[in-house]
Design an enzyme around this catalytic site. Structure first.
Site, PDB file in Angstrom:
ATOM      1  N   ALA A  71       0.955  -1.538   0.393  1.00 28.45           N
ATOM      2  CA  ALA A  71       0.308   0.194   0.183  1.00 28.45           C
ATOM      3  C   ALA A  71       0.850   0.813  -0.175  1.00 28.45           C
ATOM      4  CB  ALA A  71      -1.033   0.077   1.291  1.00 28.45           C
ATOM      5  N   GLY A 110       0.315  -5.080   1.267  1.00 33.15           N
ATOM      6  CA  GLY A 110      -0.707  -5.117  -0.447  1.00 33.15           C
ATOM      7  C   GLY A 110      -0.362  -5.816  -1.523  1.00 33.15           C
TER       8      GLY A 110
HETATM    9  C1  3H9 Z   1       0.289  -2.655   3.376  1.00 32.00           C
HETATM   10  O1  3H9 Z   1       0.332  -2.909   2.402  1.00 32.00           O
HETATM   11  C2  3H9 Z   1      -1.082  -2.269   3.842  1.00 32.00           C
HETATM   12  C3  3H9 Z   1      -1.815  -3.018   3.168  1.00 32.00           C
HETATM   13  O2  3H9 Z   1      -1.448  -4.633   4.068  1.00 32.00           O
HETATM   14  C4  3H9 Z   1      -3.248  -3.580   3.528  1.00 32.00           C
HETATM   15  C5  3H9 Z   1      -3.942  -1.678   2.909  1.00 32.00           C
HETATM   16  C6  3H9 Z   1      -5.269  -1.593   2.786  1.00 32.00           C
HETATM   17  N1  3H9 Z   1       5.034   3.388  -0.237  1.00 32.00           N
HETATM   18  O3  3H9 Z   1      13.867   1.514   0.818  1.00 32.00           O
HETATM   19  P1  3H9 Z   1      13.714   2.696  -0.555  1.00 32.00           P
HETATM   20  C7  3H9 Z   1       9.634   4.913  -1.361  1.00 32.00           C
HETATM   21  S1  3H9 Z   1       1.430  -1.628   4.314  1.00 32.00           S
HETATM   22  C8  3H9 Z   1       5.314   5.018  -0.346  1.00 32.00           C
HETATM   23  O4  3H9 Z   1      14.178   3.394  -0.467  1.00 32.00           O
HETATM   24  P2  3H9 Z   1      15.052   0.222  -2.030  1.00 32.00           P
HETATM   25  C9  3H9 Z   1      10.547   5.009   0.146  1.00 32.00           C
HETATM   26  O5  3H9 Z   1      10.132   6.002   1.579  1.00 32.00           O
HETATM   27  C10 3H9 Z   1       3.194  -1.514   3.190  1.00 32.00           C
HETATM   28  N2  3H9 Z   1       6.738   4.803  -0.536  1.00 32.00           N
HETATM   29  O6  3H9 Z   1      14.251   1.467  -1.372  1.00 32.00           O
HETATM   30  C11 3H9 Z   1      11.349   5.638  -0.787  1.00 32.00           C
HETATM   31  O7  3H9 Z   1      11.281   7.290  -0.844  1.00 32.00           O
HETATM   32  P3  3H9 Z   1      11.977   8.334  -1.616  1.00 32.00           P
HETATM   33  C12 3H9 Z   1       3.642  -2.786   3.204  1.00 32.00           C
HETATM   34  C13 3H9 Z   1       7.231   3.990  -0.817  1.00 32.00           C
HETATM   35  O8  3H9 Z   1      15.014  -0.246  -2.792  1.00 32.00           O
HETATM   36  C14 3H9 Z   1      12.091   5.533  -2.061  1.00 32.00           C
HETATM   37  O9  3H9 Z   1      10.565   4.378  -1.922  1.00 32.00           O
HETATM   38  N3  3H9 Z   1       5.165  -2.567   2.879  1.00 32.00           N
HETATM   39  C15 3H9 Z   1       6.899   2.518  -0.489  1.00 32.00           C
HETATM   40  O10 3H9 Z   1      16.129   0.072  -0.237  1.00 32.00           O
HETATM   41  C16 3H9 Z   1      12.691   3.588  -2.187  1.00 32.00           C
HETATM   42  O11 3H9 Z   1      12.508   2.702  -0.774  1.00 32.00           O
HETATM   43  C17 3H9 Z   1       6.708  -2.647   2.785  1.00 32.00           C
HETATM   44  O12 3H9 Z   1       6.380  -2.067   4.208  1.00 32.00           O
HETATM   45  C18 3H9 Z   1       5.141   2.315   0.691  1.00 32.00           C
HETATM   46  N4  3H9 Z   1       4.631   1.119   0.451  1.00 32.00           N
HETATM   47  O13 3H9 Z   1      13.866  -1.440  -0.733  1.00 32.00           O
HETATM   48  C19 3H9 Z   1       7.415  -2.489   2.497  1.00 32.00           C
HETATM   49  N5  3H9 Z   1       8.100   1.974   0.180  1.00 32.00           N
HETATM   50  O14 3H9 Z   1      12.651   7.795  -2.634  1.00 32.00           O
HETATM   51  C20 3H9 Z   1       8.217  -1.044   2.292  1.00 32.00           C
HETATM   52  C21 3H9 Z   1       9.377   2.223   0.051  1.00 32.00           C
HETATM   53  O15 3H9 Z   1      11.760   9.053  -1.481  1.00 32.00           O
HETATM   54  N6  3H9 Z   1       8.546  -1.038   1.267  1.00 32.00           N
HETATM   55  N7  3H9 Z   1       8.871   3.997  -0.151  1.00 32.00           N
HETATM   56  O16 3H9 Z   1      12.850   7.903  -0.062  1.00 32.00           O
HETATM   57  C22 3H9 Z   1       9.865  -1.054   1.909  1.00 32.00           C
HETATM   58  O17 3H9 Z   1      10.321  -2.298   2.463  1.00 32.00           O
HETATM   59  C23 3H9 Z   1      11.251  -0.187   0.847  1.00 32.00           C
HETATM   60  O18 3H9 Z   1      11.598  -0.374   0.228  1.00 32.00           O
HETATM   61  C24 3H9 Z   1      11.256  -2.133  -0.569  1.00 32.00           C
HETATM   62  C25 3H9 Z   1      12.716  -0.581  -1.722  1.00 32.00           C
HETATM   63  C26 3H9 Z   1      12.250  -3.228  -0.262  1.00 32.00           C
HETATM   64  C27 3H9 Z   1      10.225  -1.940  -1.361  1.00 32.00           C
END
Ligand code: 3H9
Length: 709
Positions: A71, A110
């Site tokens: 999400a 999500g």
């Molecule tokens: C959910 O899904 C709820 C659902 O179950 C239910 C809904 C009803 N959203 O980490 P990075 C941004 S809860 C918005 O440096 P990497 C991050 O801030 C979600 N932005 O890269 C950064 O921005 P900026 C569950 C996001 O390659 C840029 O992307 N999911 C999101 O080292 C790059 O990120 C998670 O908890 C997001 N969801 O790692 C996963 N994710 O460039 C969270 C990232 O402006 N994300 N951004 O600083 C991660 O674990 C890592 O970002 C990922 C990439 C492994 C994907």
């Protein structure tokens, strides 16, 4: 191979017919988060598939490096925009044509829920599948709790959701989370081949809501009971872990649609909670702190061969942190005996990990192959970066830097791990001040996540960028700090510890203070920390500062009294607590309480009772006020840098988002009112930070100062 991104003007979800397969590509940089446009686009694509008789299967893929990261976290706390993610997932599941999710990179939260709602799943090497919502104070809220349990069983689903850990493609196959692992890493080709195969075999949509992973009721009941017992013990302060268990129980006992409704209610409760806001703040803080003017404007220098000066606890911990990141380390000590002790310290860190089962002998041997010791500075002629970690004495540090100036190659970064000395003075003492930087590690340096990158006045931008690059290699949270006594973290610590000492002398026992602070969410109270680190360390610092201390400032002598008796904490068996027979957990000590009584009398204080809440309010007001001063003076760039420092170096509970975020949640006007009330008793200690006064006057909060550096 990864799919290339479409031009920015293109919509977030594109679909096009490839033969009889409708290929749906999510293209929303940087990580394909499921914002409103992506959700809408997915529904439109599925509607299009159902409406078009020539479509016989649907393939969902992500453009760029990931499938879908989840999400869109930035939408939380804002008004909801339809369609919701549960609606999207339900629509995908209802599709009348078989839907394949082809996963590369992250399929998290999500993102995995979209895959679970699809009918078939294929993953390629490098895929990361997980339900990490718990780390954001949430639970999977788009059917993830109901579908994952039905697909892979209660135990595996609970383990994924409660740990938040992600797994790779092979492990996902073993668990039944995906149907197959691609032969190549070309996710598009693999997904398309799978879709064609499904068409050829006339495979029907296979809906996860009908999966039989919970068929063994007895095993599911046992897994749920075990997870609940374990979670009750471990999830202090958190809302979502127990709710995850409740949702899996609902998956077992309720029809699918009712389970979905139950999950939604739990999800919304978590989403609206302060702990969710704190954890999402922490998520962004950890990424924002890595951005500084220097990392934006300059390229880091090379970072392969590193020197460490000094083999004490700190030097050895730093060496291990560097070795663990795959770097080559040369340790310098003044003579053979000291070098032997230094090497032994390094080995001891590894041996402790081996004893705990966290490391193998082979890994230790491999790491130590990159470790060399020497007694001559000339061994550092090739070093790209040197970190000095000798004892805290200006003359000693300058002597080390003079040697480094002599032997290091031009362009080598020369860093000091000092905790409080003036780095500008160190830099000015050599011929290349532009190369001198502060890299302040926290003990144990191979474990603690925080690294203060301390920026002296004359340092060049690429040296600062190199400090941040090193932090990235070490997987640490780097925070940019300016030069002052204690930088960000230790400067704040000195102030909130003083507030605790005042509380102790005014009537609270150290044991009550520790308990109140623990109940707030810190792993330990301040007096437990002193006993663990050694009371003699603070005692030495207090003696050092005695000459420059404001004679009118309140000074509590209780800690000194204990140290004068040789009670330095755990290592001497006594401190604020007693540690009988080498115990690591202390017991309250009546004798300490009598010493405190005597000190109160000597200071003319009539003890009064404090509630735990009053204790926490003072402790935090002191912390927040000093944090504000630090931002005001430009020592920290933004309030979020203070938050990162306290969360990653000082045990501030992550789910409360750091002291500055916490201050916003209680209201800065309330914090200011507290400070002014406390100032009635001690106006010298409780001086409201000009930043707080200004923000309150303008009706603003700390978050308003958190723009990107
Ligand atoms: C959910 O899904 C709820 C659902 O179950 C239910 C809904 C009803 N959203 O980490 P990075 C941004 S809860 C918005 O440096 P990497 C991050 O801030 C979600 N932005 O890269 C950064 O921005 P900026 C569950 C996001 O390659 C840029 O992307 N999911 C999101 O080292 C790059 O990120 C998670 O908890 C997001 N969801 O790692 C996963 N994710 O460039 C969270 C990232 O402006 N994300 N951004 O600083 C991660 O674990 C890592 O970002 C990922 C990439 C492994 C994907």
């Amino acid at each position: 191979m990864t799919l290339s991104s479409a031009p920015e003007t293109a919509s977030a979800v594109q679909h096009e017919l490839r033969g009889s397969v409708l290929v749906v590509t999510i293209d929303h940089a940087p990580v394909n988060a499921l914002n409103a446009a992506v959700r809408r686009g997915l529904i439109d694509a599925i509607e299009a598939a159902d409406a078009d008789a020539s479509v016989r299967a649907v393939l969902i893929v992500g453009a760029g490096r990931n499938f879908i990261a989840g999400a869109d976290i930035r939408e939380f706390g804002k008004p909801a925009v339809p369609p919701s993610l549960p609606e999207v997932c339900n629509r995908i599941e209802r599709c009348e044509k078989p839907v394949v999710a082809a996963i590369h990179g992250a399929a998290l939260g999500g993102g995995l829920e979209v895959a679970l709602a699809s009918h078939y799943r294929i993953a390629v090497a490098g895929a990361k599948l997980g339900l990490p919502e718990v780390q954001l104070g949430l639970l999977p809220g788009a059917g993830g709790t109901q579908r994952s349990a039905r697909l892979i069983g209660a135990q595996a689903a609970l383990s994924m959701m409660l740990s938040g850990h992600h797994i790779g493609a092979e492990e996902a196959l073993r668990l039944g989370l995906v149907d197959r692992v691609g032969q190549s890493d070309d996710v598009f080709a693999e997904g398309l081949a799978f879709a064609h195969e499904l068409i050829a075999t006339k495979a029907a949509p296979r809906r996860t809501k009908n999966a039989r992973g919970l068929a063994d009721k007895e095993a599911s009941v046992a897994a749920i009971a075990a997870a609940r017992a374990e979670t009750q013990k471990k999830s202090r302060g958190l809302l979502s872990p127990l709710k995850i268990v409740d949702c899996v129980e609902a998956a077992l006992n309720l029809p699918f649609d009712e389970g979905l409704r139950f999950e939604r209610e739990q999800f919304l409760e978590c989403r609206e909670s302060p702990q969710r806001a704190g954890l999402v703040h922490a998520f962004f803080v950890e990424r924002e702190t890595q951005k500084s003017p220097e990392t934006r404007d300059a390229q880091p220098r090379a970072l392969d061969r590193i020197g460490v000066i000094g083999g004490g606890t700190m030097g050895a911990g730093i060496a291990v942190a560097l070795l663990d990141a795959g770097l080559a380390v040369t340790m310098i000590e003044r003579d053979e005996a000291s070098l032997e002790r230094g090497s032994a310290h390094v080995e001891k860190v590894y041996d402790a990990l081996i004893a705990k089962g966290r490391l193998t002998h082979e890994s230790k041997t491999r790491a130590l192959q990159r470790f060399h010791g020497d007694t001559k500075y000339d061994a550092l002629a090739d070093a790209d970066l040197v970190i000095e970690a000798v004892f805290e004495d200006m003359a000693a540090k300058k002597a080390v830097f003079a040697q480094l100036d002599r032997v290091c190659k031009p362009g080598a970064v020369l860093a000091t791990n000092t905790s409080y000395l003036d780095i500008d003075e160190i830099a000015a003492s050599i011929s290349r001040p532009q190369d001198v930087l502060g890299l302040h590690f926290f003990s144990p340096a191979n474990i603690m996540k925080l690294l203060e990158v301390v920026v002296p006045a004359r340092v060049s931008a690429d040296v600062v960028a190199t400090g941040f690059e090193l932090a990235k290699k070490l997987k640490k949270v780097a925070v940019r700090a300016g030069v002052c006594d204690g930088f960000i973290g230790n400067r704040m610590l000195a102030v909130y510890r003083a507030a605790a000492d005042h509380l102790m002398e005014d009537g609270a026992s150290p044991y009550q203070i520790d308990r109140a602070v623990r109940d707030f969410g810190f792993p330990m109270g301040p007096y437990q920390v002193i006993d663990l680190a050694g009371g003699d360390i603070g005692w030495a610092a207090r003696k050092r500062r005695a000459a420059t201390r404001d004679p009118n400032a309140r000074y509590v002598r209780i800690g000194d009294e204990l140290c004068e008796r040789g009670w330095f904490g755990q290592k001497t068996g006594r401190g604020f607590y007693r540690y009988e027979d080498g115990a690591r957990t202390g017991t309250p000590d009546a004798e300490v309480e009598s010493i405190i009584d005597a000190e109160r009398e000597r200071a003319g204080v009539k003890p009064r009772p404090f509630t735990d809440e009053q204790i926490v309010r003072r402790y935090l007001a002191a912390m927040i006020n000093e944090g504000a001063n630090i931002v005001h003076e430009g020592i920290a760039q933004r309030p979020l840098d203070v938050d990162a420092t306290l969360m990653h170096g000082f045990g501030f509970p992550r789910y409360r988002g750091g002291p500055m975020h916490y201050a916003d949640t209680v209201g800065l006007d309330n914090v200011l009112a507290d400070i002014r009330a406390f100032a009635q008793e001690d106006p010298l200690f409780w001086r409201a930070s000009p930043l707080i006064v200004d923000l309150v006057a303008r009706g603003r909060n700390f978050a308003s100062l958190n723009q990107t550096a």
